[in-house]
Design a protein around this motif. Structure first.
Motif, short mmCIF file in Angstrom:
data_model
loop_
_atom_site.label_atom_id
_atom_site.label_comp_id
_atom_site.label_asym_id
_atom_site.label_seq_id
_atom_site.Cartn_x
_atom_site.Cartn_y
_atom_site.Cartn_z
N ILE A 6 70.01 11.16 7.27
CA ILE A 6 71.33 11.20 6.65
C ILE A 6 72.33 11.75 7.67
CG2 ILE A 6 72.76 12.34 4.90
CD1 ILE A 6 70.44 12.11 2.98
N VAL A 7 73.38 10.99 7.90
CA VAL A 7 74.42 11.43 8.84
C VAL A 7 75.70 11.83 8.10
CG1 VAL A 7 73.51 10.18 10.83
CG2 VAL A 7 75.14 9.05 9.31
N SER A 57 68.84 12.74 -4.86
CA SER A 57 69.82 13.74 -4.46
C SER A 57 69.48 14.22 -3.06
CB SER A 57 69.81 14.93 -5.42
OG SER A 57 70.77 15.89 -4.99
N ALA A 58 70.48 14.22 -2.19
CA ALA A 58 70.26 14.62 -0.80
C ALA A 58 70.13 16.13 -0.65
CB ALA A 58 71.41 14.12 0.07
N TRP A 59 70.48 16.87 -1.70
CA TRP A 59 70.40 18.33 -1.63
C TRP A 59 69.19 18.81 -2.41
CZ3 TRP A 59 74.99 15.76 -1.49
CH2 TRP A 59 75.86 16.11 -0.45
N VAL A 76 71.50 19.63 3.35
CA VAL A 76 71.08 18.27 3.05
C VAL A 76 69.68 18.02 3.59
CG1 VAL A 76 71.55 15.84 3.60
CG2 VAL A 76 73.43 17.37 3.02
N ILE A 77 68.86 17.33 2.79
CA ILE A 77 67.55 16.88 3.26
C ILE A 77 67.82 15.73 4.22
CG2 ILE A 77 65.32 15.89 2.62
CD1 ILE A 77 65.82 17.12 -0.21
N LYS A 78 67.54 15.92 5.48
CA LYS A 78 67.98 14.99 6.52
C LYS A 78 67.15 13.71 6.63
CE LYS A 78 71.31 17.48 8.38
NZ LYS A 78 72.69 17.11 8.32
N PRO A 98 62.16 12.29 0.40
CA PRO A 98 62.26 13.02 1.65
C PRO A 98 61.00 12.79 2.49
CG PRO A 98 62.96 14.41 -0.16
CD PRO A 98 62.35 13.17 -0.76
N LEU A 99 61.18 12.66 3.78
CA LEU A 99 60.06 12.32 4.66
C LEU A 99 58.93 13.34 4.59
CD1 LEU A 99 59.11 10.22 6.67
CD2 LEU A 99 60.20 11.56 8.48
#
Length: 116
Positions: A6-7, A57-59, A76-78, A98-99
């Motif tokens: 995520i950028v 959700s990225a968070w 943020v989960i990158k 998430p990876l």
């Protein structure tokens, strides 16, 4: 299917009803396992936690609920293992995760496509 970072991530303003909460996410594609996307490209999606959406959700620990404000915008989960449907551009599909939660699945995918 690809691994991406995520950028850019933005969430709709806190306090909106659940059905209107969204996250706008821009991924930089790092590794491609299936599909027409290429490493280095950007993939933009708007996710939602409402209805039949495959929203993520990225968070961490902040589900799509009006009472779940983001406490740290930088948390943020990158890195993600991302699944998309070529027939629905701009959408994520289950089970994008998430990876760090997909390491065993990732090993199987890499074996299946001949990457180590």
């Amino acid at each position: 299917m690809f691994i991406a970072t995520i950028v850019r991530a933005n969430r709709s303003p806190h306090g909106q009803p659940t059905e209107r909460q969204t996250e706008s996410l821009v991924f930089r594609i790092d590794e491609v396992y299936k599909g027409k996307v290429r490493a280095g490209e950007r993939y933009h999606t708007v996710t939602s936690g409402f209805g039949a959406s495959c929203g993520v959700s990225a968070w961490p620990g902040t589900p799509f609920r009006p009472d779940s404000p983001i406490r740290d915008k930088d948390a943020v989960i990158k890195r993600w293992l991302v699944f998309i449907d070529a027939n629905r551009p701009g959408e994520l599909t289950a089970p994008s995760v998430p990876l760090d939660e997909a390491l065993s699945e990732l090993r199987l995918v890499r074996l299946a496509v001949g990457k180590k």
